[in-house]
Design an enzyme around this catalytic site. Structure first.
Site, PDB file in Angstrom:
ATOM      1  N   ASP A 431       0.891  -1.120   0.041  1.00 23.89           N
ATOM      2  CA  ASP A 431       0.011  -0.007   0.005  1.00 23.89           C
ATOM      3  C   ASP A 431       0.773   1.303   0.104  1.00 23.89           C
ATOM      4  O   ASP A 431       1.550   1.580   1.056  1.00 23.89           O
ATOM      5  CB  ASP A 431      -0.900  -0.058   1.181  1.00 23.89           C
ATOM      6  CG  ASP A 431      -2.007   1.051   1.283  1.00 23.89           C
ATOM      7  OD1 ASP A 431      -1.624   2.136   0.685  1.00 23.89           O
ATOM      8  OD2 ASP A 431      -2.851   0.830   1.910  1.00 23.89           O
ATOM      9  N   HIS A 432       0.893   2.144  -1.236  1.00 28.90           N
ATOM     10  CA  HIS A 432       1.913   3.135  -1.213  1.00 28.90           C
ATOM     11  C   HIS A 432       1.491   4.116  -0.357  1.00 28.90           C
ATOM     12  O   HIS A 432       2.301   5.286  -0.237  1.00 28.90           O
ATOM     13  CB  HIS A 432       1.931   3.603  -2.655  1.00 28.90           C
ATOM     14  CG  HIS A 432       3.340   4.052  -3.160  1.00 28.90           C
ATOM     15  ND1 HIS A 432       3.983   4.692  -2.304  1.00 28.90           N
ATOM     16  CD2 HIS A 432       3.630   4.048  -4.484  1.00 28.90           C
ATOM     17  CE1 HIS A 432       5.049   4.888  -3.206  1.00 28.90           C
ATOM     18  NE2 HIS A 432       4.963   4.648  -4.269  1.00 28.90           N
ATOM     19  N   ARG A 433       0.345   4.271   0.250  1.00 28.32           N
ATOM     20  CA  ARG A 433      -0.263   5.390   1.276  1.00 28.32           C
ATOM     21  C   ARG A 433       0.852   5.249   2.615  1.00 28.32           C
ATOM     22  O   ARG A 433       1.248   6.066   3.263  1.00 28.32           O
ATOM     23  CB  ARG A 433      -1.364   5.272   1.792  1.00 28.32           C
ATOM     24  CG  ARG A 433      -2.351   5.709   0.740  1.00 28.32           C
ATOM     25  CD  ARG A 433      -3.913   5.335   1.254  1.00 28.32           C
ATOM     26  NE  ARG A 433      -3.898   3.826   1.729  1.00 28.32           N
ATOM     27  CZ  ARG A 433      -5.233   3.449   2.063  1.00 28.32           C
ATOM     28  NH1 ARG A 433      -6.289   4.043   2.375  1.00 28.32           N
ATOM     29  NH2 ARG A 433      -5.369   2.096   2.720  1.00 28.32           N
TER      30      ARG A 433
END
Length: 461
Positions: A431-433
């Site tokens: 998850d790039h968040r």
């Protein structure tokens, strides 16, 4: 002579906020006298098959739902006539649903194994108590039974007598076989006791349909499946329904990034062979997944951001200081991801034992709701299907998932010479968040380094 009263038993929330369950079979019939905690039904949730114990001692007066019906939590499923003196329960309480709607309707977010925490109108999730295994936790608020639950009923035990007009008599495994084959059990004649439909009856029907001849014994007046039928329709329910909802929610909520790394794992395979031959691991099941799982746990120590979740309501990143390692398992009921609690505290031997128990339980369809919740990071072993790499979708609530490809012999440059080595491809989705490209890359590099040279672990701990 004591007075009696009618008590309704409503379908409870069987753990982690599930909103519905399917009635698989009744273990009692109208008129039966039941005791407290006697198993009265078998139901299937999005997570597991669960036996329901009776919260009352009394006489069954009505079964409100038929087998095969999907029932919402809180709806009455069975009524009892009980002694008014003690209400027929251990505490004298009523059989109200475990979770009643209060005020505005609550919203449940889908996850891989069902529906997650209730979200209030304010948008903040309501924290639920940790789920207990089986139906005991679901009924704790209703009857607080003082006696232990009965032993599990064998899955192949014939059902109790059904009244005329109900669906054909069969056991849950046979009904599942029929669903998988696209067979309507109304078309099959049972040869078991009292007309019970057996596996052999279903297979006989399929073989006869394929040959274009009537099944023996034939179902009088009921047409069989036509040879060359162009479509088979399977209802979307249970695990598959919730898996689909979870995957859509994950794919369109968490910005996925997938990275790949191909590694020479010959040293790991040599280590695996030595461990299998050692006395310390004699009798234990060791596989490449065992070593890879341990390598993931070591790599997480150096890259803890991958062991996190995104709290949208609080606008916080929650980093876990423990690892509940999820292992994706393909089961007859669909994809499930049970997890090993506190896997980071386990030795390699303990991890191998936990993996064996987890996979055996999942394949038998006996995984409890508690084992399917609370994961922090997952592994999917696509290599067992002969696949080299993929782009796995995150288990909702987790920041990363690792896909292990198949171990293949391939030409590889080793010590500046071309040699045949054992090679594996690793796929990491994150998850790039929460996880930056650098953090994901460092984790994948560490994981690959461990599998390429297990001795390097000595420099990482």
């Amino acid at each position: 002579m004591s007075a009696t009263m009618i008590k309704e038993f409503r379908l409870p929330d069987l753990g982690e906020g599930l909103t519905e369950s399917e009635i698989l079979s009744w273990k009692v019939a109208v008129g039966d006298t039941v005791t407290l905690n006697q198993v009265i039904a078998e139901v299937e949730t999005a997570k597991a098959v669960v036996e329901l114990p009776s919260p009352f001692a009394g006489v069954v007066t009505a079964l409100h739902e038929q087998p095969g019906t999907i029932v919402e939590v809180g709806k009455p499923i069975v009524s009892f006539e009980v002694d008014d003196a003690g209400s027929g329960t251990a505490t004298g309480g009523s059989a109200a649903p475990v979770a009643e709607a209060v005020g505005a309707p609550a919203k449940r977010e889908p996850n891989l194994v069902g529906y997650g925490a209730v979200v209030e109108a304010s948008g903040r999730p309501v924290r639920r108590q940790r789920a207990q295994s089986g139906a005991a936790a679901a009924l704790a608020e209703q009857s607080a039974p003082a006696q232990p639950l009965p032993a599990a009923t064998p899955v192949d035990e014939p059902l109790d007598a059904l009244s005329a007009g109900e669906r054909p008599r069969s056991t849950p495994p046979v009904r599942k076989l029929a669903r998988d084959l696209g067979i309507d059990l109304q078309m099959v004649t049972g040869t078991g006791p009292a007309g019970l439909i057996t596996r052999a009856d279903v297979q006989n029907f399929v073989d006869a349909a394929a040959a274009g001849t009537p099944a023996v014994p034939a179902a009088v007046g009921v047409p069989g499946v036509l040879p060359g039928e162009r479509e088979t329709r399977t209802p979307i329910k249970g695990v598959r329904k919730f898996t689909a909802a979870a995957m859509v929610q994950s794919a369109f909520t968490a910005p996925h990034v997938t990275e790949f790394l191909t590694v020479d794992v010959t040293p790991t395979m040599e280590l695996l062979a030595r461990l299998k031959a050692s006395k310390g691991f004699e009798g234990y099941k060791l596989t490449p997944l065992t070593i890879a799982a341990k390598a993931v746990l070591v790599a997480l120590r150096r890259n803890p951001t991958l062991n996190s979740r995104w709290d949208e309501a609080a606008q916080e990143i929650v980093q876990f200081n423990y690892v509940n390692l999820g292992i994706a398992a393909a089961t007859p009921r669909g994809l499930t991801v049970p997890n090993i609690k506190d896997a980071d505290r386990m030795t390699l031997l303990e991890l191998s034992m936990a993996l064996s128990e987890l996979t055996d339980t999942a394949r038998a369809g006996k995984t409890s709701p508690a084992e399917l919740s609370g994961g922090t990071i997952s592994i999917t072993n696509i290599g067992v299907f002969g696949i080299d790499a993929g782009t796995p979708i995150l288990n909702p609530g987790e920041a990363a998932i690792v896909a292990l490809g198949s171990v293949r012999k391939a030409p590889w440059v080793h010590n500046d010479e071309l040699a045949v080595r054992q090679v594996m491809s690793l796929s990491l989705s994150f998850d790039h968040r929460m996880v930056d490209g650098e953090q994901g890359s460092r984790f994948l590099t560490d994981l690959g380094a461990i599998l390429a040279d297990p001795a390097i672990v000595m420099t990482m701990l």
